[in-house]
Design an enzyme around this catalytic site. Structure first.
Site, PDB file in Angstrom:
ATOM      1  N   LYS A 237       0.839  -1.199   0.000  1.00  0.00           N
ATOM      2  CA  LYS A 237       0.000   0.000   0.000  1.00  0.00           C
ATOM      3  C   LYS A 237       0.873   1.247   0.000  1.00  0.00           C
ATOM      4  CE  LYS A 237      -3.932  -1.792   2.609  1.00  0.00           C
ATOM      5  NZ  LYS A 237      -4.434  -2.062   3.943  1.00  0.00           N
TER       6      LYS A 237
ATOM      7  N   GLN B  96      -5.132  -1.331  10.086  1.00  0.00           N
ATOM      8  CA  GLN B  96      -5.051  -2.660   9.479  1.00  0.00           C
ATOM      9  C   GLN B  96      -5.618  -3.737  10.416  1.00  0.00           C
ATOM     10  OE1 GLN B  96      -3.856  -3.338   6.280  1.00  0.00           O
ATOM     11  NE2 GLN B  96      -4.545  -5.421   6.675  1.00  0.00           N
TER      12      GLN B  96
ATOM     13  N   ASP C 102     -11.349   2.986   4.184  1.00  0.00           N
ATOM     14  CA  ASP C 102     -11.618   1.544   4.122  1.00  0.00           C
ATOM     15  C   ASP C 102     -13.121   1.279   3.984  1.00  0.00           C
ATOM     16  OD1 ASP C 102      -9.840  -0.484   4.003  1.00  0.00           O
ATOM     17  OD2 ASP C 102      -9.555  -0.718   6.163  1.00  0.00           O
TER      18      ASP C 102
END
Ligand code: NDP
Length: 293
Positions: free
Chosen positions: A53, A97, A120
């Site tokens: 990422k 995460q 997200d």
């Protein structure tokens, strides 16, 4: 019939190009979209994903920062960090995460992220906006990426029957939310299957579009799929393979060889859905920056 392969990498490249163009435009106004990824603990798969990422965001002309915290971090410490990032004007997107260590409640953390920075798309506000069809919300990257993949591959969804296998909050449910919306990329008739579904094969056989997000290696086989169906394989599973140098290889939730004999289009694993998930994250971050300034 041998299915045509839908090339996820090519679609990801196109999204990357679009994102780079948008970044260049924002740069003329002195704005650099900023994404902060928070990684708690040492989960090796997450570490690899986070590195990818980071690299991809720098390539696209964005600012990407990863904050690594030890597995012993308390929930209060993590929430305090989220509060700080929520208030930081240089940070437009925040991603914590998953999975988090067991002593931290993921829902409490997700709810603390400002919905405007929740790139997200897991905050209940964004989940609701996607379901309602409000365009200023953020859809989770994997199902949003599948929708883009279908569109770029020229797969019509309007009036088609999409069968989604899996009802997770990350893939299955938001996938259904996106496909049932009126308009381009939507207007599908959607069936969601899960572990309590009776006769999964009966449902899958009726699909024009099969989307497999189960987490079970090669579970969807050719005999379950209708001739000419489009098959999207979201699954990423590592299985033992003594013939491979590493002793393992990646497979999807779809048995590629048998399904390829009957489907009209199919995504491979790796190289199908995976590459676009990160591309969509960058796209969401750029949009977050545009909306915040
Ligand atoms: P989850 O484990 O959260 O969900 C799996 C779903 O599959 C559940 O709804 C479960 O049903 C259902 N299921 C399990 N067994 C069966 C069965 N025998 N028959 C029918 N349904 C079943 O997984 P995720 O949604 O997070 O991920 C799914 C897959 O996608 C994984 O392989 C994951 O690695 C991959 N993935 C890939 C991404 C990408 O970027 N390509 C991103 C995210 C995930 P129930 O709810 O009843 O338990």
């Amino acid at each position: 019939m041998l299915a045509e392969i839908i090339d996820g990498a090519a679609v990801a490249r196109k999204i990357r190009g679009d994102v780079a163009d948008q970044c260049a435009m924002l740069a003329t106004r002195g704005i650099v979209p900023g994404l902060t990824v928070v990684l708690v603990g040492e989960d090796p798969a997450s570490a690899v994903y986070v590195r990818n990422k980071e690299k991809a965001s720098v390539e696209a002309g964005m600012k990407s920062e990863t904050i690594r915290l030890p597995a012993s971090t308390t929930q209060e410490e993590l929430l305090a960090l989220v509060d700080r990032l929520n208030g930081d004007r240089a940070v437009h997107g925040i991603l914590v995460q998953m999975p988090l260590p067991k002593h931290i409640d993921p829902q409490t953390v997700i709810r603390r992220i400002s919905p405007a920075k929740d790139v997200d798309g897991f905050h209940p506000v964004n989940v609701g906006k996607v379901l309602i069809g409000e365009k200023d919300g953020f859809a989770p990257c994997t199902p949003a990426g599948v929708q883009v993949l279908l569109a770029e591959a020229g797969v019509e969804t309007a009036g088609r029957h999409a069968v989604i296998i899996g009802r997770s909050n990350i893939v299955g449910k938001p996938m259904a939310s996106l496909l049932i919306q009126p308009g381009p990329g939507g207007d599908a008739t959607v069936t969601i299957c899960h572990s309590r579904t009776n006769d999964l094969a009966w449902h899958v056989k009726r699909a024009d579009i099969v989307i497999a997000a189960v987490g079970r290696p090669e579970m969807v086989t050719g005999d379950m799929v209708r001739s000419g169906a489009v098959v999207i394989d979201v699954g990423i599973n590592r299985i033992a393979d003594p013939s491979a140098k590493s002793g393992t290889r990646l497979v999807g939730d779809v048995h590629y060889e048998s399904v390829r004999q009957v489907a009209s289009r199919i995504t491979p694993v790796p190289g199908g859905v995976g590459p676009r998930t990160i591309a969509m994250l960058r796209r969401n971050t750029v949009r977050a920056a545009e909306q915040q300034v």
